[in-house]
Scaffold this motif. Structure first.
Motif, PDB file in Angstrom:
ATOM      1  N   LYS A  25      28.102  64.094  25.272  1.00  0.00           N
ATOM      2  CA  LYS A  25      29.010  65.010  25.976  1.00  0.00           C
ATOM      3  C   LYS A  25      28.252  66.000  26.858  1.00  0.00           C
ATOM      4  O   LYS A  25      28.572  66.160  28.030  1.00  0.00           O
ATOM      5  N   VAL A  26      27.258  66.692  26.293  1.00  0.00           N
ATOM      6  CA  VAL A  26      26.550  67.720  27.060  1.00  0.00           C
ATOM      7  C   VAL A  26      25.672  67.073  28.136  1.00  0.00           C
ATOM      8  O   VAL A  26      25.758  67.428  29.313  1.00  0.00           O
ATOM      9  N   LEU A  27      24.824  66.113  27.743  1.00  0.00           N
ATOM     10  CA  LEU A  27      23.962  65.446  28.727  1.00  0.00           C
ATOM     11  C   LEU A  27      24.701  64.370  29.504  1.00  0.00           C
ATOM     12  O   LEU A  27      24.263  63.955  30.573  1.00  0.00           O
ATOM     13  N   GLY A  28      25.824  63.885  28.978  1.00  0.00           N
ATOM     14  CA  GLY A  28      26.637  62.900  29.691  1.00  0.00           C
ATOM     15  C   GLY A  28      26.050  61.495  29.722  1.00  0.00           C
ATOM     16  O   GLY A  28      26.344  60.722  30.626  1.00  0.00           O
ATOM     17  N   LEU A  29      25.245  61.144  28.721  1.00  0.00           N
ATOM     18  CA  LEU A  29      24.648  59.810  28.684  1.00  0.00           C
ATOM     19  C   LEU A  29      25.660  58.777  28.210  1.00  0.00           C
ATOM     20  O   LEU A  29      26.579  59.083  27.452  1.00  0.00           O
ATOM     21  N   THR A  30      25.485  57.531  28.641  1.00  0.00           N
ATOM     22  CA  THR A  30      26.383  56.440  28.294  1.00  0.00           C
ATOM     23  C   THR A  30      25.956  55.817  26.971  1.00  0.00           C
ATOM     24  O   THR A  30      24.833  55.326  26.842  1.00  0.00           O
ATOM     25  N   LYS A  31      26.867  55.820  26.007  1.00  0.00           N
ATOM     26  CA  LYS A  31      26.594  55.213  24.701  1.00  0.00           C
ATOM     27  C   LYS A  31      26.760  53.701  24.805  1.00  0.00           C
ATOM     28  O   LYS A  31      27.662  53.216  25.489  1.00  0.00           O
ATOM     29  N   VAL A  32      25.862  52.975  24.151  1.00  0.00           N
ATOM     30  CA  VAL A  32      25.934  51.512  24.163  1.00  0.00           C
ATOM     31  C   VAL A  32      26.170  50.997  22.750  1.00  0.00           C
ATOM     32  O   VAL A  32      25.827  51.660  21.771  1.00  0.00           O
ATOM     33  N   ASP A  33      26.757  49.806  22.675  1.00  0.00           N
ATOM     34  CA  ASP A  33      26.997  49.181  21.380  1.00  0.00           C
ATOM     35  C   ASP A  33      25.675  48.834  20.716  1.00  0.00           C
ATOM     36  O   ASP A  33      24.712  48.449  21.374  1.00  0.00           O
ATOM     37  N   ARG A  34      25.639  48.985  19.417  1.00  0.00           N
ATOM     38  CA  ARG A  34      24.469  48.602  18.636  1.00  0.00           C
ATOM     39  C   ARG A  34      24.976  47.932  17.374  1.00  0.00           C
ATOM     40  O   ARG A  34      26.010  48.326  16.835  1.00  0.00           O
ATOM     41  N   ASN A  35      24.271  46.947  16.908  1.00  0.00           N
ATOM     42  CA  ASN A  35      24.688  46.211  15.725  1.00  0.00           C
ATOM     43  C   ASN A  35      23.561  46.237  14.700  1.00  0.00           C
ATOM     44  O   ASN A  35      22.950  45.216  14.412  1.00  0.00           O
ATOM     45  N   LEU A  36      23.302  47.433  14.186  1.00  0.00           N
ATOM     46  CA  LEU A  36      22.244  47.599  13.194  1.00  0.00           C
ATOM     47  C   LEU A  36      22.834  48.194  11.930  1.00  0.00           C
ATOM     48  O   LEU A  36      23.892  48.810  11.949  1.00  0.00           O
ATOM     49  N   LYS A  37      22.123  48.040  10.835  1.00  0.00           N
ATOM     50  CA  LYS A  37      22.650  48.464   9.545  1.00  0.00           C
ATOM     51  C   LYS A  37      22.332  49.911   9.186  1.00  0.00           C
ATOM     52  O   LYS A  37      22.785  50.410   8.180  1.00  0.00           O
ATOM     53  N   TYR A  38      21.538  50.606   9.982  1.00  0.00           N
ATOM     54  CA  TYR A  38      21.233  52.009   9.687  1.00  0.00           C
ATOM     55  C   TYR A  38      22.019  52.907  10.649  1.00  0.00           C
ATOM     56  O   TYR A  38      22.339  52.509  11.764  1.00  0.00           O
ATOM     57  N   PRO A  39      22.331  54.126  10.226  1.00  0.00           N
ATOM     58  CA  PRO A  39      23.124  55.019  11.077  1.00  0.00           C
ATOM     59  C   PRO A  39      22.329  55.515  12.284  1.00  0.00           C
ATOM     60  O   PRO A  39      21.147  55.833  12.174  1.00  0.00           O
ATOM     61  N   GLY A  40      23.003  55.559  13.411  1.00  0.00           N
ATOM     62  CA  GLY A  40      22.378  56.040  14.631  1.00  0.00           C
ATOM     63  C   GLY A  40      23.262  55.771  15.827  1.00  0.00           C
ATOM     64  O   GLY A  40      24.397  55.322  15.693  1.00  0.00           O
ATOM     65  N   ALA A  41      22.741  56.052  17.002  1.00  0.00           N
ATOM     66  CA  ALA A  41      23.466  55.821  18.259  1.00  0.00           C
ATOM     67  C   ALA A  41      22.443  55.530  19.346  1.00  0.00           C
ATOM     68  O   ALA A  41      21.338  56.067  19.318  1.00  0.00           O
ATOM     69  N   TRP A  42      22.830  54.683  20.295  1.00  0.00           N
ATOM     70  CA  TRP A  42      21.968  54.343  21.416  1.00  0.00           C
ATOM     71  C   TRP A  42      22.637  54.790  22.703  1.00  0.00           C
ATOM     72  O   TRP A  42      23.854  54.673  22.866  1.00  0.00           O
ATOM     73  N   TYR A  43      21.818  55.272  23.630  1.00  0.00           N
ATOM     74  CA  TYR A  43      22.304  55.706  24.942  1.00  0.00           C
ATOM     75  C   TYR A  43      21.480  55.046  26.031  1.00  0.00           C
ATOM     76  O   TYR A  43      20.272  54.863  25.881  1.00  0.00           O
ATOM     77  N   GLN A  44      22.151  54.692  27.130  1.00  0.00           N
ATOM     78  CA  GLN A  44      21.518  53.959  28.224  1.00  0.00           C
ATOM     79  C   GLN A  44      21.313  54.869  29.424  1.00  0.00           C
ATOM     80  O   GLN A  44      22.219  55.609  29.821  1.00  0.00           O
ATOM     81  N   ILE A  45      20.114  54.782  30.041  1.00  0.00           N
ATOM     82  CA  ILE A  45      19.809  55.440  31.311  1.00  0.00           C
ATOM     83  C   ILE A  45      19.112  54.380  32.160  1.00  0.00           C
ATOM     84  O   ILE A  45      17.949  54.064  31.914  1.00  0.00           O
ATOM     85  N   ALA A  46      19.821  53.806  33.108  1.00  0.00           N
ATOM     86  CA  ALA A  46      19.284  52.698  33.925  1.00  0.00           C
ATOM     87  C   ALA A  46      18.765  51.608  32.987  1.00  0.00           C
ATOM     88  O   ALA A  46      19.522  51.117  32.167  1.00  0.00           O
ATOM     89  N   ASP A  47      17.483  51.239  33.080  1.00  0.00           N
ATOM     90  CA  ASP A  47      16.911  50.187  32.231  1.00  0.00           C
ATOM     91  C   ASP A  47      16.267  50.738  30.960  1.00  0.00           C
ATOM     92  O   ASP A  47      15.508  50.042  30.290  1.00  0.00           O
ATOM     93  N   TYR A  48      16.539  51.966  30.633  1.00  0.00           N
ATOM     94  CA  TYR A  48      15.873  52.673  29.537  1.00  0.00           C
ATOM     95  C   TYR A  48      16.918  53.126  28.511  1.00  0.00           C
ATOM     96  O   TYR A  48      18.053  53.418  28.874  1.00  0.00           O
ATOM     97  N   GLN A  49      16.531  53.164  27.251  1.00  0.00           N
ATOM     98  CA  GLN A  49      17.453  53.623  26.211  1.00  0.00           C
ATOM     99  C   GLN A  49      16.841  54.743  25.371  1.00  0.00           C
ATOM    100  O   GLN A  49      15.624  54.816  25.199  1.00  0.00           O
ATOM    101  N   ILE A  50      17.723  55.576  24.841  1.00  0.00           N
ATOM    102  CA  ILE A  50      17.362  56.569  23.828  1.00  0.00           C
ATOM    103  C   ILE A  50      18.028  56.119  22.546  1.00  0.00           C
ATOM    104  O   ILE A  50      19.245  55.887  22.519  1.00  0.00           O
ATOM    105  N   HIS A  51      17.249  55.953  21.494  1.00  0.00           N
ATOM    106  CA  HIS A  51      17.765  55.533  20.192  1.00  0.00           C
ATOM    107  C   HIS A  51      17.741  56.727  19.250  1.00  0.00           C
ATOM    108  O   HIS A  51      16.669  57.226  18.912  1.00  0.00           O
ATOM    109  N   LEU A  52      18.914  57.170  18.838  1.00  0.00           N
ATOM    110  CA  LEU A  52      19.010  58.218  17.827  1.00  0.00           C
ATOM    111  C   LEU A  52      19.042  57.541  16.466  1.00  0.00           C
ATOM    112  O   LEU A  52      19.849  56.639  16.245  1.00  0.00           O
TER     113      LEU A  52
END
Length: 120
Positions: A25-52
């Motif tokens: 919300k604050v940074l406005g990054l686009t969240k992407v689907d992830r199919n992993l068994k641990y809690p977290g979230a992924w965000y996309q910036i062009a060809d790069y991702q941030i994995h929380l």
């Protein structure tokens, strides 16, 4: 070895809901689907991702409390730094302008991870 691309950065967070608010919300990054068994979230910036990745015991320590940019940090580029400042201040996130004089600022996510935002 020839490294040709940076793919992602993994960031530890203790509270996913607060982290998702900041990155989504604050940074406005686009969240992407992830199919992993641990809690977290992924965000996309062009060809790069941030994995929380959630670690309930995570507690970030700043080594240099005076100069935020002299700590481990993630750097992001924006078109308009003034718009970034306005958005961060609207959500009550303290910022520190770069001491170098270049158009850049530093901000903490809810867990204290430092994000640099530079005008490009």
């Amino acid at each position: 070895m020839q490294i040709i691309q940076c793919l992602h950065t993994a960031i530890l967070v203790s509270n996913l809901e607060k982290a998702e608010y900041f990155y989504g919300k604050v940074l406005g990054l686009t969240k992407v689907d992830r199919n992993l068994k641990y809690p977290g979230a992924w965000y996309q910036i062009a060809d790069y991702q941030i994995h929380l990745m959630v670690d309930a015991n995570f507690g970030n320590q700043k080594h240099n409390a005076e100069k935020w940019g002299r700590n481990p940090h993630l750097a992001l580029g924006v078109v308009n730094l003034e718009e970034a400042i306005t958005e961060l201040q609207k959500h009550n996130y303290p910022i520190q302008m770069s001491a170098s004089g270049r158009p850049a600022l530093f901000v903490h996510d809810p867990d204290g991870n430092i994000i640099e935002i530079s005008q490009r």
